[in-house]
Scaffold this motif. Sequence first.
Motif, PDB file in Angstrom:
ATOM      1  N   PRO A 126       0.111  59.001 -82.441  1.00 24.81           N
ATOM      2  CA  PRO A 126      -0.397  57.619 -82.421  1.00 24.81           C
ATOM      3  C   PRO A 126       0.670  56.596 -82.841  1.00 24.81           C
ATOM      4  CG  PRO A 126      -1.991  59.082 -83.446  1.00 24.81           C
ATOM      5  CD  PRO A 126      -0.780  59.920 -83.155  1.00 24.81           C
ATOM      6  N   TYR A 127       1.470  56.976 -83.824  1.00 23.49           N
ATOM      7  CA  TYR A 127       2.481  56.038 -84.313  1.00 23.49           C
ATOM      8  C   TYR A 127       3.515  55.733 -83.234  1.00 23.49           C
ATOM      9  CZ  TYR A 127       5.916  53.834 -87.335  1.00 23.49           C
ATOM     10  OH  TYR A 127       6.783  52.935 -87.880  1.00 23.49           O
ATOM     11  N   ASP A 128       3.836  56.739 -82.425  1.00 24.70           N
ATOM     12  CA  ASP A 128       4.790  56.516 -81.338  1.00 24.70           C
ATOM     13  C   ASP A 128       4.206  55.629 -80.240  1.00 24.70           C
ATOM     14  OD1 ASP A 128       6.809  57.912 -82.510  1.00 24.70           O
ATOM     15  OD2 ASP A 128       6.373  59.808 -81.478  1.00 24.70           O
TER      16      ASP A 128
ATOM     17  N   ALA B  85       5.242  51.802 -77.269  1.00 26.80           N
ATOM     18  CA  ALA B  85       4.593  51.135 -76.136  1.00 26.80           C
ATOM     19  C   ALA B  85       4.115  49.731 -76.525  1.00 26.80           C
ATOM     20  CB  ALA B  85       3.427  51.979 -75.618  1.00 26.80           C
ATOM     21  N   LEU B  86       3.291  49.635 -77.577  1.00 20.89           N
ATOM     22  CA  LEU B  86       2.666  48.347 -77.876  1.00 20.89           C
ATOM     23  C   LEU B  86       3.618  47.368 -78.575  1.00 20.89           C
ATOM     24  CD1 LEU B  86      -0.930  49.456 -78.983  1.00 20.89           C
ATOM     25  CD2 LEU B  86      -0.079  48.846 -76.713  1.00 20.89           C
ATOM     26  N   VAL B  87       4.180  47.783 -79.708  1.00 16.04           N
ATOM     27  CA  VAL B  87       5.033  46.857 -80.466  1.00 16.04           C
ATOM     28  C   VAL B  87       6.250  46.456 -79.634  1.00 16.04           C
ATOM     29  CG1 VAL B  87       6.509  46.605 -82.498  1.00 16.04           C
ATOM     30  CG2 VAL B  87       4.261  47.670 -82.729  1.00 16.04           C
ATOM     31  N   ALA B  88       6.851  47.435 -78.982  1.00 17.63           N
ATOM     32  CA  ALA B  88       8.036  47.126 -78.169  1.00 17.63           C
ATOM     33  C   ALA B  88       7.674  46.151 -77.048  1.00 17.63           C
ATOM     34  CB  ALA B  88       8.624  48.412 -77.588  1.00 17.63           C
ATOM     35  N   GLY B  89       6.496  46.352 -76.446  1.00 16.41           N
ATOM     36  CA  GLY B  89       6.066  45.446 -75.379  1.00 16.41           C
ATOM     37  C   GLY B  89       5.797  44.050 -75.902  1.00 16.41           C
ATOM     38  N   MET B  90       5.209  43.970 -77.082  1.00 17.65           N
ATOM     39  CA  MET B  90       4.861  42.675 -77.657  1.00 17.65           C
ATOM     40  C   MET B  90       6.114  41.896 -78.066  1.00 17.65           C
ATOM     41  SD  MET B  90       1.990  41.193 -77.931  1.00 17.65           S
ATOM     42  CE  MET B  90       1.634  39.541 -78.495  1.00 17.65           C
ATOM     43  N   ARG B  91       7.176  42.630 -78.369  1.00 15.24           N
ATOM     44  CA  ARG B  91       8.446  41.970 -78.685  1.00 15.24           C
ATOM     45  C   ARG B  91       8.970  41.184 -77.494  1.00 15.24           C
ATOM     46  NH1 ARG B  91      12.270  43.717 -82.849  1.00 15.24           N
ATOM     47  NH2 ARG B  91      10.836  44.437 -84.453  1.00 15.24           N
ATOM     48  N   ILE B  92       8.799  41.769 -76.307  1.00 15.02           N
ATOM     49  CA  ILE B  92       9.246  41.070 -75.096  1.00 15.02           C
ATOM     50  C   ILE B  92       8.455  39.767 -74.956  1.00 15.02           C
ATOM     51  CG2 ILE B  92       9.487  41.244 -72.583  1.00 15.02           C
ATOM     52  CD1 ILE B  92       9.512  44.322 -72.938  1.00 15.02           C
TER      53      ILE B  92
ATOM     54  N   PRO C  60      -7.721  54.211 -86.257  1.00 14.44           N
ATOM     55  CA  PRO C  60      -8.365  55.314 -86.983  1.00 14.44           C
ATOM     56  C   PRO C  60      -7.520  56.594 -86.972  1.00 14.44           C
ATOM     57  CG  PRO C  60      -9.666  54.669 -85.033  1.00 14.44           C
ATOM     58  CD  PRO C  60      -8.530  53.729 -85.133  1.00 14.44           C
ATOM     59  N   LEU C  61      -6.689  56.739 -85.954  1.00  8.63           N
ATOM     60  CA  LEU C  61      -5.875  57.953 -85.840  1.00  8.63           C
ATOM     61  C   LEU C  61      -4.639  57.896 -86.721  1.00  8.63           C
ATOM     62  CD1 LEU C  61      -5.940  58.165 -81.924  1.00  8.63           C
ATOM     63  CD2 LEU C  61      -7.492  59.308 -83.533  1.00  8.63           C
ATOM     64  N   LEU C  62      -4.134  56.660 -86.914  1.00  8.22           N
ATOM     65  CA  LEU C  62      -2.868  56.517 -87.640  1.00  8.22           C
ATOM     66  C   LEU C  62      -2.958  57.072 -89.047  1.00  8.22           C
ATOM     67  CD1 LEU C  62      -1.787  52.961 -86.483  1.00  8.22           C
ATOM     68  CD2 LEU C  62      -0.512  55.076 -86.123  1.00  8.22           C
ATOM     69  N   ALA C  63      -4.066  56.762 -89.708  1.00  7.48           N
ATOM     70  CA  ALA C  63      -4.233  57.165 -91.101  1.00  7.48           C
ATOM     71  C   ALA C  63      -4.170  58.690 -91.243  1.00  7.48           C
ATOM     72  CB  ALA C  63      -5.558  56.631 -91.632  1.00  7.48           C
ATOM     73  N   ASP C  64      -4.747  59.380 -90.258  1.00  6.40           N
ATOM     74  CA  ASP C  64      -4.818  60.846 -90.354  1.00  6.40           C
ATOM     75  C   ASP C  64      -3.531  61.545 -89.960  1.00  6.40           C
ATOM     76  OD1 ASP C  64      -7.420  60.141 -90.722  1.00  6.40           O
ATOM     77  OD2 ASP C  64      -7.999  60.569 -88.648  1.00  6.40           O
ATOM     78  N   THR C  65      -2.633  60.819 -89.307  1.00  3.67           N
ATOM     79  CA  THR C  65      -1.502  61.522 -88.714  1.00  3.67           C
ATOM     80  C   THR C  65      -0.192  61.236 -89.440  1.00  3.67           C
ATOM     81  OG1 THR C  65      -1.404  59.724 -87.110  1.00  3.67           O
ATOM     82  CG2 THR C  65      -2.414  61.780 -86.377  1.00  3.67           C
ATOM     83  N   GLY C  66      -0.316  60.791 -90.696  1.00  6.29           N
ATOM     84  CA  GLY C  66       0.882  60.645 -91.513  1.00  6.29           C
ATOM     85  C   GLY C  66       1.849  59.577 -91.051  1.00  6.29           C
ATOM     86  N   ALA C  67       1.328  58.509 -90.445  1.00  4.71           N
ATOM     87  CA  ALA C  67       2.205  57.395 -90.084  1.00  4.71           C
ATOM     88  C   ALA C  67       2.761  56.777 -91.363  1.00  4.71           C
ATOM     89  CB  ALA C  67       1.431  56.364 -89.283  1.00  4.71           C
ATOM     90  N   PRO C  68       4.029  56.350 -91.331  1.00  6.04           N
ATOM     91  CA  PRO C  68       4.644  55.828 -92.548  1.00  6.04           C
ATOM     92  C   PRO C  68       3.923  54.599 -93.090  1.00  6.04           C
ATOM     93  CG  PRO C  68       6.013  55.389 -90.601  1.00  6.04           C
ATOM     94  CD  PRO C  68       4.941  56.308 -90.174  1.00  6.04           C
ATOM     95  N   LYS C  69       3.808  54.505 -94.400  1.00  6.74           N
ATOM     96  CA  LYS C  69       3.273  53.299 -95.057  1.00  6.74           C
ATOM     97  C   LYS C  69       4.444  52.567 -95.696  1.00  6.74           C
ATOM     98  CE  LYS C  69      -1.520  53.408 -95.500  1.00  6.74           C
ATOM     99  NZ  LYS C  69      -1.515  53.597 -94.059  1.00  6.74           N
ATOM    100  N   VAL C  70       4.729  51.427 -95.153  1.00  8.07           N
ATOM    101  CA  VAL C  70       5.941  50.736 -95.567  1.00  8.07           C
ATOM    102  C   VAL C  70       5.719  49.830 -96.772  1.00  8.07           C
ATOM    103  CG1 VAL C  70       7.921  49.467 -94.690  1.00  8.07           C
ATOM    104  CG2 VAL C  70       6.454  50.704 -93.108  1.00  8.07           C
TER     105      VAL C  70
ATOM    106  N   GLY D 264       1.538  46.804 -86.974  1.00 12.52           N
ATOM    107  CA  GLY D 264       2.183  47.667 -85.991  1.00 12.52           C
ATOM    108  C   GLY D 264       3.432  48.328 -86.545  1.00 12.52           C
ATOM    109  N   ALA D 265       4.075  47.663 -87.508  1.00 10.85           N
ATOM    110  CA  ALA D 265       5.299  48.208 -88.085  1.00 10.85           C
ATOM    111  C   ALA D 265       5.012  49.102 -89.294  1.00 10.85           C
ATOM    112  CB  ALA D 265       6.227  47.066 -88.485  1.00 10.85           C
ATOM    113  N   GLY D 266       3.731  49.342 -89.561  1.00 13.95           N
ATOM    114  CA  GLY D 266       3.389  50.266 -90.630  1.00 13.95           C
ATOM    115  C   GLY D 266       3.034  49.616 -91.958  1.00 13.95           C
ATOM    116  N   PHE D 267       2.937  48.292 -91.985  1.00 16.55           N
ATOM    117  CA  PHE D 267       2.506  47.621 -93.211  1.00 16.55           C
ATOM    118  C   PHE D 267       0.990  47.583 -93.254  1.00 16.55           C
ATOM    119  CE2 PHE D 267       6.781  46.073 -92.776  1.00 16.55           C
ATOM    120  CZ  PHE D 267       7.228  45.888 -94.091  1.00 16.55           C
TER     121      PHE D 267
END
Lengths: 233, 224
Positions: free
Chosen positions: A47-49, A54-61, A92-102, A128-131
């Motif tokens: 999920p983090y990838d 896909a999403l954050v990189a697209g939104m940067r454009i 909901p998936l991010l929390a379970d899959t060990g996404a970094p907490k910045v 989106g950046a993990g905050f």
Amino acid sequence: MTEGDDIDLRALDDEELVQQMFDDLYDGLKPEIEEGVEILLERGWAPYDVLTKALVAGMRIVGDDFRDGILFVPEVLQAAKAMKAGMGILKPLLADTGAPKVGKMVIGTVKGDIHDIGKNLVAMMMEGAGFEVVDLGINTEADEYIKALQDEEADILGMSALLTTTMPYMKIVIDTLAERGLRDDYIVLVGGAPLNEEFGKAVGADAYCRDAAVAVETAKELITRKHNQRAAS
Amino acid sequence: MRSFDDAALTEVGADFSPGAVNERAGRALVIGCGALAREILAVLRSAGLDKVDLRCLPAKLHNAPQQIPDAARRAIEAARADGYERISLAYADCGTGGLLDRLCEELDVVRMSGPHCYAFYDGQSAFAARADAEIGAFYLTDFLARQFDAVVWRGLGLDRFPDLLEDYFGHYDRVVYLAQTDDPALDSAAQEAAARLGLAYERRFTGYGELTGFLVNVSQERGA
Ligand code: B12
């Protein structure tokens, strides 16, 4: 009609799909973004990838083209809504899959101001950046900010203002933090179209950020610096 | 009576100054926002300020205030090249975050005081005093009542994306029409605008507010 309407997203390989999602995000196509997210997850993407690549990189454009005057507020809002829908699936998936907490940010538009589009965008990109983001909404008083910072044990305070008449309130919040001996406990970021670097310095913020992408970079950098300082002392 | 092309005032601006150089001698020039053109000309006429000319920049810059300082600079430089010595800006800060003030200082011109036109129509202190009570108000002026569709509705993309209405106006509770003139047609246009936004409607007559005093000063000041 955009090209995306006729494309079978499942027929694309990962790289093509991500490219197509950039285009769909740019065009604010919510159902296509939701579908793209689902497909990447089915293909085993973390999920983090999906979020970052896909999403954050697209939104940067989108953000860059807004900054350069190629896209306007309604297009940005449409894109943000599409991204938000995608994030809704991932959250909901991010929390379970060990996404970094910045780190944790408390954000709000200052007292007297109810402009919130930019603030919402920053909140979304920070997430989106993990905050972790606590959004106090609009028309926020100094005491509300400070209470939330303390209750939430946040690292960062973010304040937004779009009116010349409400910008000065940022200084009141920062001065109140200082009076209570709390100023150094938090990183303070400020933003909004009429602000600039000089204003950020004058009110005593740690940084002024021109847009959401800069906000993410700056927040990461200052958090790292703070951790290093703590480790050293 | 002049005829006005409101769409042009929004999109491209307008030049109401005399074309001939010899007609400009001793005259002052106001460079203003297109949203104020009709009002400025009305005040100049009714106050008998016949030695002041007007050029207007496109009102649509309102939605992109970062472009205002450069546009104003070009207009001031062009006006100086055209022989105007006394030039003033009929702009408030308008969201330039002080950049317009810096330009005024650099080029030695004055601008209208205050943050935006809503405040100088209503009166700076009256507007500020009402700020808390009217936190949910979206203001219209005569110009915006006329150009609501172009500047607000289409300007915000609501023609293309009607579903954005909630994102834009979800926190608002009313439209307050700050009326410069008593015109039933504008009153109903403003009321219709409020209905389109799904907001309550209120009308407050302000007249030209601080615009009049500003223009009187402009006409009296002798060049530096
Ligand atoms: C959209 C908009 C509105 C919408 C707001 C919808 C909403 N829900 O927010 C509507 C139409 C409702 C509105 C209302 C008003 N508005 Co308005 N609005 C704008 C406009 C056109 C765009 C702002 C925007 O959303 N930009 C898009 C976002 C993505 O950009 P952003 O906000 O700059 O945010 C980015 C960065 O600044 C940064 N950032 C922002 N916040 C933060 C916070 C942090 C912590 C960080 C790190 C970074 C950061 O990152 C963001 C993302 O990249 C601006 C003009 C402009 N171009 O700036 C006028 C503008 C801000 N509005 C203005 C005015 C005057 C008003 C009204 C008073 C007008 C009226 N007729 O009543 C009312 C407010 C009334 C009230 N009760 O407060 C003026 C302000 C003038 C001044 N002197 O201050 C402006 C400049 C227009 C103008 N020239 O007159 N407005």
